[in-house]
Design a protein around this motif. Structure first.
Motif, short mmCIF file in Angstrom:
data_model
loop_
_atom_site.label_atom_id
_atom_site.label_comp_id
_atom_site.label_asym_id
_atom_site.label_seq_id
_atom_site.Cartn_x
_atom_site.Cartn_y
_atom_site.Cartn_z
N HIS A 167 2.66 7.09 1.31
CA HIS A 167 2.48 6.99 2.76
C HIS A 167 1.15 7.59 3.23
O HIS A 167 0.62 7.18 4.26
CB HIS A 167 3.65 7.66 3.48
CG HIS A 167 4.93 6.89 3.37
ND1 HIS A 167 5.18 5.76 4.12
CD2 HIS A 167 6.01 7.07 2.57
CE1 HIS A 167 6.37 5.28 3.81
NE2 HIS A 167 6.90 6.06 2.87
N GLU A 168 0.62 8.56 2.49
CA GLU A 168 -0.68 9.10 2.88
C GLU A 168 -1.76 8.03 2.78
O GLU A 168 -2.67 7.96 3.63
CB GLU A 168 -1.04 10.29 1.99
CG GLU A 168 -2.42 10.89 2.27
CD GLU A 168 -2.60 11.34 3.71
OE1 GLU A 168 -3.73 11.17 4.24
OE2 GLU A 168 -1.63 11.83 4.32
N ALA A 169 -1.66 7.17 1.76
CA ALA A 169 -2.60 6.05 1.65
C ALA A 169 -2.41 5.08 2.81
O ALA A 169 -3.39 4.55 3.35
CB ALA A 169 -2.41 5.33 0.31
N GLY A 170 -1.16 4.86 3.19
CA GLY A 170 -0.89 4.00 4.34
C GLY A 170 -1.49 4.55 5.61
O GLY A 170 -2.09 3.82 6.40
N ASP A 171 -1.36 5.87 5.80
CA ASP A 171 -1.96 6.50 6.98
C ASP A 171 -3.48 6.37 6.96
O ASP A 171 -4.12 6.12 7.99
CB ASP A 171 -1.59 7.98 7.04
CG ASP A 171 -0.13 8.21 7.42
OD1 ASP A 171 0.53 7.24 7.84
OD2 ASP A 171 0.34 9.35 7.29
N GLN A 172 -4.07 6.54 5.77
CA GLN A 172 -5.52 6.41 5.66
C GLN A 172 -5.97 4.99 5.97
O GLN A 172 -7.00 4.78 6.61
CB GLN A 172 -5.99 6.82 4.26
CG GLN A 172 -7.50 6.93 4.12
CD GLN A 172 -7.92 7.62 2.83
OE1 GLN A 172 -7.18 8.44 2.31
NE2 GLN A 172 -9.10 7.28 2.33
N ALA A 173 -5.19 4.01 5.54
CA ALA A 173 -5.50 2.61 5.83
C ALA A 173 -5.45 2.35 7.33
O ALA A 173 -6.33 1.69 7.90
CB ALA A 173 -4.53 1.69 5.10
N ILE A 174 -4.44 2.88 7.99
CA ILE A 174 -4.30 2.69 9.44
C ILE A 174 -5.47 3.34 10.17
O ILE A 174 -6.05 2.74 11.09
CB ILE A 174 -2.95 3.27 9.91
CG1 ILE A 174 -1.81 2.39 9.44
CG2 ILE A 174 -2.93 3.40 11.44
CD1 ILE A 174 -0.43 3.00 9.67
N ARG A 175 -5.84 4.55 9.76
CA ARG A 175 -6.97 5.23 10.41
C ARG A 175 -8.28 4.47 10.18
O ARG A 175 -9.12 4.40 11.07
CB ARG A 175 -7.09 6.67 9.89
CG ARG A 175 -6.04 7.62 10.45
CD ARG A 175 -6.39 9.07 10.14
NE ARG A 175 -6.31 9.34 8.71
CZ ARG A 175 -5.24 9.87 8.10
NH1 ARG A 175 -4.17 10.18 8.81
NH2 ARG A 175 -5.26 10.11 6.81
N ILE A 198 0.85 -1.21 0.00
CA ILE A 198 0.00 0.00 0.00
C ILE A 198 0.88 1.24 0.00
O ILE A 198 0.67 2.17 -0.79
CB ILE A 198 -0.94 0.00 1.22
CG1 ILE A 198 -1.94 -1.16 1.14
CG2 ILE A 198 -1.70 1.33 1.31
CD1 ILE A 198 -2.82 -1.30 2.36
N ASN A 199 1.88 1.27 0.86
CA ASN A 199 2.79 2.43 0.92
C ASN A 199 3.57 2.60 -0.38
O ASN A 199 3.71 3.71 -0.89
CB ASN A 199 3.77 2.27 2.09
CG ASN A 199 3.20 2.77 3.40
OD1 ASN A 199 2.29 3.60 3.42
ND2 ASN A 199 3.72 2.26 4.50
N ASP A 200 4.08 1.49 -0.91
CA ASP A 200 4.93 1.57 -2.10
C ASP A 200 4.15 1.96 -3.34
O ASP A 200 4.65 2.67 -4.21
CB ASP A 200 5.63 0.22 -2.34
CG ASP A 200 6.69 -0.07 -1.28
OD1 ASP A 200 7.05 0.86 -0.53
OD2 ASP A 200 7.14 -1.23 -1.20
N SER A 201 2.90 1.48 -3.46
CA SER A 201 2.13 1.72 -4.68
C SER A 201 1.34 3.02 -4.64
O SER A 201 1.15 3.68 -5.67
CB SER A 201 1.18 0.55 -4.95
OG SER A 201 0.26 0.40 -3.87
#
Length: 249
Positions: free
Chosen positions: A136-144, A130-133
């Protein structure tokens, strides 16, 4: 949040009332201001030693009184803010690892019944992808998003936290084996059903969950977390997007 105590009262002196009040509520929860017209020089230190935050000698001006009240309330709010920063994860608002360990240990130490407690480790599958593709903003959104699912499935007696990175830890008590399995399966399905708009893409994800259940009377936090972590590894090895659970005694 704030108690104003006069030394001269019927039935009990202010110092004694302050001592008893402080035994029930800590300084970071309730502020106590002692007041008195007594000129005894030992009165101020006695108030402070017995838990008062402040002292006012009568007579005092209205302006001084409200300044002292405001200062003590402001100090409580500042302490609360600092405590929140120290115990909550900034990204999700969930308790952080330190807070989870402290709350969970207190919960295990406070019970003496024969019920069961479960600790679950929850990890976002393929989070690096998720982060690589998508960044990191997408990764943060996934975590939230996962944190929101956990919050929605956390009862008042349960504890959910962000352990670090893409990993979360939960403590759930009072569920039998079937109810526990259903609870964590619901969490897994709720995450899998998420569809989050992100730019021109739609972000979706799954989680793997490892669960360890143990009787409350013999619950050991380190053992619970270690076994839950092992079950998480088994869930990952079995193909991800699943719940693996074990009971120990």
């Amino acid at each position: 949040r704030l108690v104003i105590v006069d030394e001269e009262m019927r039935g009990m002196q202010g110092v004694e009332l302050t001592r008893r009040r402080r035994a029930l509520r800590a300084r970071d929860k309730v502020a106590v201001i002692g007041i008195s017209g007594n000129s005894d020089p030992s009165l101020i230190p006695r108030f402070l030693k017995n838990g008062a935050n402040d002292f006012l000698r009568k007579p005092f001006s209205r302006e001084e009184f409200f300044c002292r009240v405001s200062q003590n309330v402001d100090q409580l709010e500042l302490i609360g803010t600092l405590q929140d920063l120290a115990t909550r994860d900034f990204l999700t608002g969930l308790p952080n690892r330190r807070s989870f360990l402290e709350q969970s240990q207190r919960q295990l130490s406070a019970v003496d019944n024969g019920g069961m407690v479960a600790v679950a480790m929850v990890d976002i599958d393929h989070f690096k992808h998720i982060n690589d593709s998508l960044g990191h903003e997408a990764g943060d959104q996934a975590i939230r998003a996962v944190a929101s699912v956990l919050q929605a499935n956390t009862r008042s007696q349960d504890i959910s936290s962000r352990f670090g990175g893409e990993e979360f830890c939960l403590m759930v008590s009072g569920l039998d084996a079937a109810a526990s399995a259903a609870h964590f399966e619901k969490v897994r399905q709720s995450v899998a059903a998420l569809r989050l708009p992100f730019g021109d893409s739609v972000l979706s994800m799954t989680v793997s969950i490892g669960v360890c259940r143990m009787p409350l009377r013999s619950g050991n936090l380190h053992s619970l977390i270690t076994e839950a972590d092992r079950q998480l590894y088994l869930a990952k090895a079995a193909g991800r997007n699943r719940v693996c659970s074990a009971d120990t005694h």
